[in-house]
Enzyme design. Structure first.
Site, PDB file in Angstrom:
ATOM      1  CG  MET A  62      66.693  40.966 103.012  1.00 49.78           C
ATOM      2  SD  MET A  62      65.119  40.961 103.879  1.00 49.78           S
ATOM      3  CE  MET A  62      64.247  39.774 102.897  1.00 49.78           C
ATOM      4  CE  LYS A  81      62.353  39.671  93.474  1.00 49.59           C
ATOM      5  NZ  LYS A  81      63.353  39.451  94.502  1.00 49.59           N
ATOM      6  CG  HIS A  86      75.360  37.696  92.959  1.00 49.64           C
ATOM      7  ND1 HIS A  86      76.590  38.303  93.076  1.00 49.64           N
ATOM      8  CD2 HIS A  86      74.439  38.626  93.303  1.00 49.64           C
ATOM      9  CE1 HIS A  86      76.410  39.545  93.501  1.00 49.64           C
ATOM     10  NE2 HIS A  86      75.121  39.771  93.656  1.00 49.64           N
ATOM     11  N   GLY A 114      71.659  44.473  95.181  1.00 48.38           N
ATOM     12  CA  GLY A 114      72.262  44.767  96.480  1.00 48.38           C
ATOM     13  C   GLY A 114      71.286  44.678  97.634  1.00 48.38           C
ATOM     14  CB  CYS A 133      82.224  70.229  65.029  1.00 46.29           C
ATOM     15  SG  CYS A 133      82.927  71.857  65.307  1.00 46.29           S
ATOM     16  NE  ARG A 135      64.543  39.071  87.387  1.00 47.75           N
ATOM     17  CZ  ARG A 135      65.284  39.060  88.463  1.00 47.75           C
ATOM     18  NH1 ARG A 135      65.096  39.949  89.396  1.00 47.75           N
ATOM     19  NH2 ARG A 135      66.233  38.162  88.620  1.00 47.75           N
ATOM     20  NE  ARG A 174      60.453  35.020  96.239  1.00 50.06           N
ATOM     21  CZ  ARG A 174      60.914  34.646  95.060  1.00 50.06           C
ATOM     22  NH1 ARG A 174      61.037  35.507  94.093  1.00 50.06           N
ATOM     23  NH2 ARG A 174      61.248  33.404  94.841  1.00 50.06           N
ATOM     24  CB  SER A 185      80.304  74.177  62.738  1.00 47.70           C
ATOM     25  OG  SER A 185      80.613  73.054  63.521  1.00 47.70           O
ATOM     26  CE1 TYR A 229      77.715  69.304  61.575  1.00 48.78           C
ATOM     27  CE2 TYR A 229      76.306  70.554  60.083  1.00 48.78           C
ATOM     28  CZ  TYR A 229      77.482  70.422  60.807  1.00 48.78           C
ATOM     29  OH  TYR A 229      78.415  71.411  60.779  1.00 48.78           O
TER      30      TYR A 229
HETATM   31  C1  PEP Z   1      85.434  73.328  69.812  1.00 51.56           C
HETATM   32  O1  PEP Z   1      85.930  74.315  70.330  1.00 51.56           O
HETATM   33  O2  PEP Z   1      84.375  72.822  70.180  1.00 51.56           O
HETATM   34  C2  PEP Z   1      86.129  72.687  68.689  1.00 51.56           C
HETATM   35  C3  PEP Z   1      85.583  71.677  68.040  1.00 51.56           C
HETATM   36  O3  PEP Z   1      87.376  73.138  68.413  1.00 51.56           O
HETATM   37  P1  PEP Z   1      88.688  72.605  69.151  1.00 51.56           P
HETATM   38  O4  PEP Z   1      88.254  71.521  70.064  1.00 51.56           O
HETATM   39  O5  PEP Z   1      89.588  72.149  68.068  1.00 51.56           O
HETATM   40  O6  PEP Z   1      89.137  73.833  69.832  1.00 51.56           O
END
Ligand code: PEP
Ligand code: MG
Length: 979
Positions: free
Chosen positions: A116, A36, A472, A114, A936, A349, A105, A868, A956
Site C-alpha cells: 500500500m 519503516k 518507482h 508492491g 566438477c 533505510r 504508512r 572429483s 575445491y
Molecule cells: C558430471 O557428471 O558431473 C560431470 C562433470 O561429467 P559430465 O557432465 O561430463 O557427464
C-alpha cells in the site's frame, strides 16, 4: 490488560526492553515494527529531527488477518499514542484551531514496493483545512492538501482509483490554460475540492468522512488489508517472502514541504546507488510534498544542488545523513522535508543499490574502516557478482548505431545499469505475456506504478519518460537488477496508440530497441552484446582477493578427531576448462586449477572428427585381434589354458597360431586404420594439453579421459538411414554434403557408418559403454590420451613450466575397474617420463559419479589418489532420473508442487547426493589420509552447493570460468557463516 500493539517512536526501545527483558536488536525491531517503523524508532533514538510518530505492530496485523476483527485494545492504544503526539507537537487531532495531521504508512519486515502507498494529510476536513490556511497563511496550500487527501483516501483506503480525480485536475488545468499543478488558481482548487467530495458521494453513496478518527481507523484497516492485496501477494511469491509476516502501520506527524519556497522535500542517498560512488545523491523539489518526488510526476532537481537554494539546511542535511550512515554502517536512503525552514528526517533505510554499487560501497566502506573486510564480503551477494560479469554493448556496434542515426534518446536518467535488447511492450500485462512466449521485452511507460511490477520483472529492460533517479521505475529496476533508463523526456509515449514518437520517428509496440542503463542511451534496433572486462573491475577484484584470503586462512574448518586429513582451510575455486583460452580467462577470474578438462570435446573439432570416426569404426575389429593375441600370449607365458597345464604339443600349436595371428595383425586394414587414427590424434591432444599446462603454470590440471558413449561421435542413426535409403532409391553413389565445403557423401561409406551405428545401438547409452568401461574395452584409446598428457606435461616441464597433471578416470563403479585401468595407464605415464628423461609431479584418480563408487570409497581410494565428484551424473544415478527427461517432463512440476525443494541438478541435494559425498570423502580419507577431493559437476558454481562442499570437507569446487568469481565469493561466505 490487552496486549501491547502500539509503540511510540520516542520510547519504543525502552518499552520493548520492559516487556521482553532486553533491548531490541534491529532485526527484532523489524520483525515487530516493520522496516519503516524500526527505521523511524532507531532514527528518533539517534537524536536527529524526526516528526513524532507511533507504530502499530505487525502482530496487530496478523491478529487482524486471523480474526478479521480490529484487535482488542488496539484502538484505545492508538488514541493514547495520539494524545502523546499531541503533547509533543502542541497540536490536536481534529482541532479546528491547531490541528494535528498525520500520515499513515504500511511497512513490512522487508521493503515491499508492491504494498500500500502512503496516505498523507489525514485529519483534514473543512474545519481543519480552514485552520491550516490560518496557521500557514496559505489558503492555496490548504486546499491543495485537502484535495490531495480526498484523492488519496478515496484511492488507497477506499479503492476508488485516483485516475478519476487526476482527470478532473487535468481538465481544470486545461480550462485555466496552465501546465503545472502549482499554477492552478485558488478558485479552481476550491471548486475541485467540492467536485471531489461530490464524486466520492456519488461513488460510495455517503459523504466523505469528516471525522478524523473515522479516517484514521479506516486507513489502519486499509493498511492491514493491503497485506493481502494482489500486488503484495504477487510480490511476496516472486521474492519468496512468507505470507504470515503481516505489515506494521506507521502513524507520523505530517510536516509540509509545500508551504512556500522556504519549504521542500526530497530523497537523498549517502552514496550513488547506481555507481556506488561516495557522492551525495538524490532529488528534491522546492514547495512540494514527498509523493511529487517519488511518483516522478514533476521533474526534480539533483539534491547536490540544494545548497544553491538553502545553504544552511543543505549543510545540516549532509551532516545528518553522514551521521546516519555512520550509525547504520551502510549506505542510507533517506526522505526529508523542510517545513518553513526546518529540516525533518522522515525515513532512513539501507539503500537499495545496483550490483556494481553494492560491490563498490562494500569495498569503499571497508577501506574507510567503517566495516571489516569480512563484513564487506558478506554484504555482496553471489548474484551481484554475477551481474557484473554479464554482457555489455559492443562499443563498435554502439558507434555504428550512432553513425546510422539510430540513437533515440540520451537525456534520461541512468537509473539501473546493464545492457538490454528487446521488443517494446506498452503495458505490464503485455510484457508478462510476451515473456511467457519466450520473447525479450523492453517495457515502456510514461512512468511506472506498483501495479506494473509483474511486467517490470518480466522485462529485459525498462524505459520511462518521466521521473528521476528515485522514481518507482528506478527503485524497482535497481532492486531486481533490470537495466533501466527513466525520465527520457524526449520520448512521447502514447500508450493508447501503442507507439512512441521521437524526433519525427515512430516506433510501434513490438519494435526492437536497445538500452544501456549505465549511460541512459536508447537505440533503435538491436545492438550486439560483448563480454565484460574483468580487468577493469577494480573493486570486484579487490573484494574477491579478500574473499580468497578469508578462505585460505588456516583453521577455518575443524573436524572431529577421527576424521583423517580433512582440510582446515576453506575451499579453493578451480575451473572446468577444455581449451587454453578458457583456462586463461578462468585464471584471470581467479581460478587456482583446472578441475575438469573434458578431452572428448576436442574430438569434435572438424579436422579431428574424421580420425575419431575411423578410430571408432575399426576399434572392434582391431581390438578383437589384440584380445586374441593377448590370450595366446598369456597361455604361452603361464603354460596354462583355462586353469589347466598344457602339453608341449598344445604349446607348439598355440605358438604357431600366434605367429599366424601376428601376420594377420600386421596385415589387417582395421588395425592399420585404428592405430593410424590414434597416431593422428595423439599430437593434437598433446598440443591441447600443452596449452592448458602453459595457461595454468603452477596450478593443478585435471584431465579426464574419454567419457561419452562412442556413438556420440557418429552421425545419428535416423539421419544415416534416411540418407542411405534416398541414395539407394535414386541409384546415387554420391550425394552433396549438408555442410558447405565438405566432400560429398559416398554410398558405401554411409552404409558402413549405418551398420556401425546399428551395431553400437544401446538401450540406455548413458548407462552403457562409456567412461572407464570404454578404456577397458579399447585400452589403446586411453593409453594414447595418457601418452599425450605426459608428453605434453614433460615437454612443458622441460621448458620451465610448473606442471601438476592429474589424470581423471571417469565413471568408476567397482574398484577392479580402476585397478585394471589405472595400473595399465601408470605404466604409460612412467614410460613417457623415462623417454623424456624427466620426472614430474602427477596423480591418477577418479570421478565419483556412481553411487556404488561412493559406497565403496574405502576400497577405491586404495588406487585413486584423488576424487572429483561428477555431481551431474551422481545426481542422475542417485535419483534414478535421466536429467534431460526429468527436466523436460516432470521436474518443474515437482518443484512447483513442493515435492522437491529445488531442482537437484542446479542445487545439490544435500540429504541424498550430499550424504553419499560425505560418506565417500570420509571413507576415502580413512584409506588415504589427506586425499584431494573436489567437485566438477555444475553444482560447483552454485552458492548453496558450494556451502555444502565446504561443510563436506572438499578441497575445491570447479566451475565454468564465468562462475569462478561467484564461487570465490560463495566459498568465503561459507567460511564466514560456519567458522
Ligand atoms: C558430471 O557428471 O558431473 C560431470 C562433470 O561429467 P559430465 O557432465 O561430463 O557427464
Ligand atoms: Mg559425468
Amino acid at each position: 490488560m490487552s496486549k501491547k500493539w502500539v509503540y511510540l517512536a520516542r520510547n519504543a526501545k525502552e518499552e520493548y526492553a520492559g516487556i521482553y527483558g532486553h533491548a531490541p536488536t534491529m532485526d527484532e525491531m523489524k520483525v515487530l515494527f516493520g522496516g519503516k517503523g524500526a527505521g523511524l524508532i532507531e532514527m528518533t533514538s539517534t537524536g536527529v529531527p524526526v516528526p513524532p510518530s507511533f507504530t502499530i505492530t505487525t502482530e496487530a496485523c496478523v491478529e487482524y488477518m486471523n480474526t478479521g476483527e480490529f484487535p482488542a485494545g488496539l484502538w484505545e492504544q492508538v488514541l493514547e499514542a495520539l494524545r502523546d503526539i499531541e503533547a509533543q507537537t502542541g497540536r490536536k487531532f481534529g482541532d479546528p484551531e491547531n490541528p494535528l495531521l498525520v500520515s499513515v504508512r504500511s511497512g513490512a519486515r522487508t521493503s515491499m514496493p508492491g504494498m500500500m502507498d502512503t496516505v498523507l494529510n489525514l485529519g483534514l476536513n473543512d474545519a481543519t483545512r480552514a485552520a491550516l490556511a490560518q496557521l500557514t497563511g496559505n489558503e492555496w496550500f490548504s486546499y491543495d492538501a485537502y484535495r490531495r487527501f480526498i484523492m488519496m483516501f478515496s484511492d488507497i483506503v477506499m479503492g476508488y482509483s485516483r485516475d478519476h480525480f487526476e482527470e478532473k485536475l487535468n481538465e481544470l488545468k486545461a480550462k485555466e490554460g496552465v501546465s503545472a499543478d502549482p499554477e492552478v488558481s485558488l478558485e479552481g482548487l476550491k471548486g475541485l475540492v467540492e467536485e471531489y467530495k461530490r464524486m466520492y458521494k456519488d461513488h460510495f453513496g455517503e459523504e466523505f468522512p469528516t471525522d478524523p478518527y473515522k479516517q484514521l481507523k479506516a486507513a489502519i484497516i486499509a493498511v492491514f488489508n493491503s497485506w493481502n492485496g494482489k500486488r503484495a501477494v504477487d510480490y511476496r511469491i516472486h521474492e519468496g517472502i512468507p505470507h504470515d509476516w503481516g505489515t506494521a502501520v506507521n502513524v507520523c506527524t505530517m510536516v509540509f514541504g509545500n508551504m512556500g519556497n522556504d519549504s521542500g522535500t526530497g530523497v537523498a542517498f549517502t552514496r550513488d546507488p547506481s555507481t556506488g560512488e561516495k557522492v551525495f545523491y538524490g532529488d528534491y523539489l522546492l514547495n512540494a510534498q514527498g509523493e511529487d518526488v517519488v511518483a516522478g510526476i514533476r521533474n526534480t532537481k539533483p539534491v547536490r544542488r540544494m545548497g544553491e537554494d538553502m545553504p544552511e539546511i543543505y549543510q545540516q542535511l549532509l551532516d545528518i545523513t553522514h551521521k546516519l550512515e555512520r550509525h547504520y554502517r551502510d549506505m542510507q536512503d533517506t526522505e526529508f522535508t523542510i517545513e518553513r525552514g526546518k529540516l525533518w528526517m522522515l525515513q532512513t533505510r539501507n539503500g537499495k543499490r545496483t550490483s556494481r554499487a553494492a560491490i563498490k560501497i562494500a569495498v569503499d566502506m571497508a577501506n574507510e574502516g567503517l566495516i571489516t573486510r569480512e563484513e564487506a564480503v558478506m554484504r555482496v551477494t553471489p548474484k551481484e557478482v554475477d551481474a557484473l560479469l554479464h554482457p555489455q554493448f559492443d562499443e563498435k556496434e554502439v558507434k555504428k548505431a550512432k553513425d546510422e542515426g539510430r540513437v533515440l534518446s540520451t537525456i534520461g536518467v541512468n537509473a539501473s545499469p546493464g545492457a538490454a535488447v528487446g521488443i517494446l511492450a506498452f503495458d505490464a500485462d503485455t510484457a508478462e505475456a510476451w515473456k511467457k512466449e519466450g520473447k525479450a521485452v523492453i517495457m515502456i511507460r510514461p512512468e511506472t506504478k506498483p501495479e506494473d511490477v509483474h511486467g517490470m520483472i518480466a522485462s529485459k529492460g525498462i524505459l520511462t519518460s518521466r521521473g528521476g533517479a528515485t522514481a518507482h521505475a528506478a527503485v524497482v529496476a535497481r532492486q531486481f537488477g533490470i537495466p533501466a533508463v527513466v525520465g527520457a523526456r524526449d520520448l512521447d509515449i502514447d500508450v493508447e496508440a501503442r507507439e512512441v514518437r521521437i524526433n519525427g520517428k515512430v516506433l510501434k509496440e513490438g519494435d526492437w530497441v536497445s538500452l544501456d542503463g549505465a549511460t541512459a542511451h536508447v537505440f533503435e534496433g538491436k545492438i550486439k552484446l560483448t563480454d565484460p572486462d574483468f580487468d577493469k573491475e577494480v573493486e570486484l577484484r579487490t573484494l574477491l582477493e579478500w574473499a580468497d584470503a578469508i578462505a585460505a586462512r588456516d583453521g577455518v574448518r575443524r573436524w572431529p578427531s577421527d576424521y583423517q586429513g580433512f582440510p582446515t582451510r576453506g575451499l579453493q575455486v578451480w575451473t572446468n576448462a577444455d581449451y587454453p583460452k578458457d583456462a586463461r580467462r578462468a585464471r584471470l577470474y581467479g581460478a587456482k586449477g583446472i578441475g575438469l578438462c573434458r578431452t572428448e570435446h576436442m574430438f569434435f573439432e572438424t579436422e579431428r572428427l574424421p580420425f575419431v570416426q575411423q578410430m571408432i569404426l575399426n576399434a572392434d575389429a582391431a581390438q578383437a585381434l589384440f584380445d586374441r593375441q593377448k590370450r595366446l600370449q598369456t597361455i604361452l607365458s603361464t603354460g596354462k589354458e583355462e586353469g589347466a597345464n598344457i602339453s608341449a604339443e598344445r604349446k607348439a600349436e598355440v605358438a604357431a597360431e600366434l605367429e599366424v595371428l601376428k601376420r594377420e595383425i600386421a596385415e589387417s586394414d582395421a588395425v592399420k586404420v585404428y592405430l593410424g587414427a590414434l597416431e593422428k590424434l595423439l599430437p593434437s591432444q598433446r598440443s591441447d594439453f600443452y596449452g592448458l599446462f602453459e595457461a595454468m603454470d603452477g596450478y593443478p590440471v585435471i584431465i579426464r579421459l574419454i567419457d561419452p558413449p562412442l556413438h556420440e561421435f557418429l552421425p545419428g542413426h535416423d539421419e544415416l538411414l534416411a540418407r542411405v535409403t534416398l541414395m539407394e532409391a535414386k541409384g546415387l553413389t554420391e550425394l552433396p554434403n549438408d555442410k558447405e565445403g565438405e566432400p560429398p557423401y559416398k554410398l558405401d561409406e554411409q552404409k558402413l557408418l549405418l551398420a556401425a551405428v546399428q551395431k553400437m545401438h544401446e538401450a540406455n547409452p548413458m548407462m552403457g559403454l562409456r567412461g572407464i568401461r570404454l578404456g577397458i574395452t579399447y585400452p589403446d584409446i586411453t593409453k594414447m590420451q595418457v601418452r599425450a598428457i605426459f608428453e605434453a606435461a614433460c615437454d612443458a616441464a622441460l621448458k620451465g613450466i610448473l606442471v601438476h597433471p592429474e589424470v581423471m578416470i571417469p565413471l568408476t563403479g567397482h574398484v577392479n575397474e580402476l585397478a585394471v585401468t589405472q595400473t595399465e595407464l601408470e605404466v604409460v605415464a612412467k614410460q613417457v617420463m623415462a623417454e623424456k628423461g624427466i620426472e614430474i609431479d602427477y596423480k591418477f584418480g577418479t570421478m565419483i559419479e556412481i553411487p556404488r563408487a561412493a559406497l565403496t570409497s574405502a576400497k577405491i581410494a586404495e588406487y585413486a589418489q584423488f576424487y572429483s565428484f561428477g555431481t551431474n551424473d551422481l545426481t542422475q544415478m542417485t535419483y534414478g532420473y535421466s536429467r534431460d527427461d526429468a527436466e523436460r517432463r516432470f521436474l518443474a512440476k515437482y518443484v512447483e508442487n513442493g515435492i522437491l525443494p529445488s531442482n537437484p541438478f542446479q542445487q545439490l541435494d544435500r540429504e541424498g547426493v550430499g550424504k553419499l559425498m560425505q560418506m565417500c570423502v570420509y571413507d576415502g580419507r580413512k584409506t588415504r589420509p589427506g586425499m584431494e577431493c573436489g567437485i566438477c559437476g555444475e553444482h560447483g558454481g552454485d552458492p548453496s552447493s558450494i556451502e555444502f562442499c565446504h561443510l563436506a570437507g572438499l578441497n575445491y569446487v570447479s566451475c565454468s570460468p564465468f562462475r569462478v568469481p561467484v564461487a570465490r565469493l560463495a566459498a568465503a561466505q561459507a567460511v564466514l557463516r560456519h567458522s
